[in-house]
Every structure is written in structure tokens, then in C-alpha cells.
Design a protein around this motif. Sequence first.
Motif, PDB file in Angstrom:
ATOM      1  N   THR A 286       0.836  -1.196   0.000  1.00 23.87           N
ATOM      2  CA  THR A 286       0.000   0.000   0.000  1.00 23.87           C
ATOM      3  C   THR A 286       0.873   1.249   0.000  1.00 23.87           C
ATOM      4  O   THR A 286       2.062   1.180   0.274  1.00 23.87           O
TER       5      THR A 286
ATOM      6  N   VAL B  48      -3.783   3.664   0.783  1.00 25.72           N
ATOM      7  CA  VAL B  48      -4.335   3.272  -0.515  1.00 25.72           C
ATOM      8  C   VAL B  48      -3.777   1.909  -0.900  1.00 25.72           C
ATOM      9  O   VAL B  48      -2.566   1.677  -0.818  1.00 25.72           O
TER      10      VAL B  48
ATOM     11  N   ASN C 113     -10.599   0.636  -1.438  1.00 21.98           N
ATOM     12  CA  ASN C 113     -10.492   2.082  -1.636  1.00 21.98           C
ATOM     13  C   ASN C 113     -11.825   2.756  -1.944  1.00 21.98           C
ATOM     14  O   ASN C 113     -11.870   3.970  -2.130  1.00 21.98           O
TER      15      ASN C 113
ATOM     16  N   PRO D  87     -12.953   5.412   1.367  1.00 20.61           N
ATOM     17  CA  PRO D  87     -11.683   5.704   2.052  1.00 20.61           C
ATOM     18  C   PRO D  87     -11.890   6.029   3.530  1.00 20.61           C
ATOM     19  O   PRO D  87     -12.792   6.784   3.898  1.00 20.61           O
TER      20      PRO D  87
ATOM     21  N   ARG E 101      -5.022   1.526   8.262  1.00 21.36           N
ATOM     22  CA  ARG E 101      -6.436   1.835   8.048  1.00 21.36           C
ATOM     23  C   ARG E 101      -7.315   1.211   9.131  1.00 21.36           C
ATOM     24  O   ARG E 101      -8.397   1.716   9.436  1.00 21.36           O
TER      25      ARG E 101
END
Length: 307
Positions: A1, A27, A35, A38, A91
Motif C-alpha cells: 500500500t 491506498v 479504496n 476511504p 487503516r
Amino acid sequence: TWLTCEETEDRAGEEGMTKDHGYVFEVDPEDRRANREPKPVKALGRYAHEAVVIDPKRGHAYLTEDASGPNGLLYRWTPPEHFRHGRGRLRALADDAGVLQAFKCFDSGGKFVDDLSRATKTGTVYGVDWVDVPDRDARTTSVRKQFAAGEVTRARKLEGMWWADGGAYIVSSYARDESPGRPHDGQVWFYDPKRRTLTLKVLLGVNADPSADGAFDGPDNITVSPYGGLVIAEDGDGVQHLFGATDSGRTYPIARNELNLGTEDDPEYSEFTGVTFSPDGRTLYANIQTPGIMLAITGPWKRQKRR
């Protein structure tokens, strides 16, 4: 990523925004589903982000802030215990995971340094401490405004970064009246996390004539060359270059943008961006921001002699 940064701190309801902005996003280039919606990595703070690098040994993230009124800060994020970087893991973090801190510098005599513009010669070395950010999501006050005078060190237009040689290369693009030290047209610093020191590697004096070729101002993106030294993308006034810097801080031109977006009488040249070498070191990639051109430069390259 890869990580992409929002260079704004606009709130929902401002400038037509429907959500708060000023975050880093992870990402995934191989999974489009990841994605589609987001999710900001709020643990890394909400401010005018410019760049981020990861210390692969310690797991820290270092982040620059491109802001003024007051000048921006350099941040360090320390991950929670047992955290390991990997695909999708940033994330998945809680919004308050880890610790976000801003840097505070001292000179060789132990005197606090309020702004990086105080440095006037290459080779300057500062000691570095880290100060906790009170409210990383800037719910009522911008992060950089949460610190009183004497608590943190600032710099005008902290820009690109690159991790190499066991530390982070960090760009400060220029200093003028908004900075308390000497005006300059660019600095490149190296932060050594083991020694907790910040060393000035490149210093560009004020460019008296940006329209003339041969002088540089406004360094922005940066990479470390496999042949020695640095390659820097210029985002200054007038003529725009890719230029190199040796280990001793000497600069030299590599390429010049000759695509004039203005007129013959009033020329305008867009900045270079996104400078990086291919994994095998044979090709230097760079972009011209407007109209959006990607360049592949194949050299020939020659290893620098140390001076």
C-alpha cells in the motif's frame, strides 16, 4: 500500500466541504474494494499534511506540515505496542492509537531553537525531543496552534521527505518575514532517530533572480540517489529544475522544465514533483505538475565521489 496526504485542514461546512479534512489515507493499489470508501488514518492527526515516511526498524511515522500563521511542525507517530506495519493495518487502527508528538530542538549549548530558519550554515546539528500533541484531531484548535512559545520548534513550508541511511531527509522550502531567523530559499535536514539529532545537509541562499538559470529555490519533493547524494524537485519562482545535492551540500542541475505555460513576455513554468528512482536504480522518474507529464530519465548516471 501507499500513503497519501491531504494538504488542508478545512472542516465540514467550509469551502463547500461535507467532511472534515486534513488526514492521511492508506491506498491499496491491488484491491479496489479497499479504496471505495476511504477511511482516514486519524491516529496520524488532522492538519495540513505534506509528506510521511516510515521508520522500518522502529515503526515510527514521521510527518511534515506545510502551514503558516504560525509555521508548521514536524511530527512523529509512535505505534501502539506490538503493532506491525503491513497491508491495511494503518487503516484498521483506532482513531486514538499510538502517540502523536511534535519536535523540539536544542543547539549544542542546550538552548531551545524556536525555528529551523535559525540555522545559517550546513553541518549545524540540533538535538531533538518530542512533545505530545494535546488534541490530534484538532477539534477546536489547529494542532500547530495548541503549543505555546517555547514548547516546539517550527519551520516554514515543511515539504518532502525520504527515508534512507537510517533516518529521514526533510525539506523546508523557504523562510521569509514569517520566520524569525535568516531568510533562505531552501533547507534539507537529516534526522537520525538513533542519536536523536537533526543535521542541516543543504542550505540554499535567497535566489536573487529566479528567472535566471543556474540558481535554485523552493525545494519540494526529494529522493536519495543510489549513486550518492540527493535529487530534489524544485517548486520555486521562475525557472523550475530537478537538481542534485552532494553529500557536502553542493548543488548542481539535472534537468530544467522548458514547457512555458505563460507567454514569451511573462513566462510561467510548472513545478517538478514525485521524484524517485526505479528499484534497479537505472531510471529516475519525475513529473511536471501542469499539464501532468511523467518523465523517465535514464542517465547515464555516475557514482559521486565523496568530498
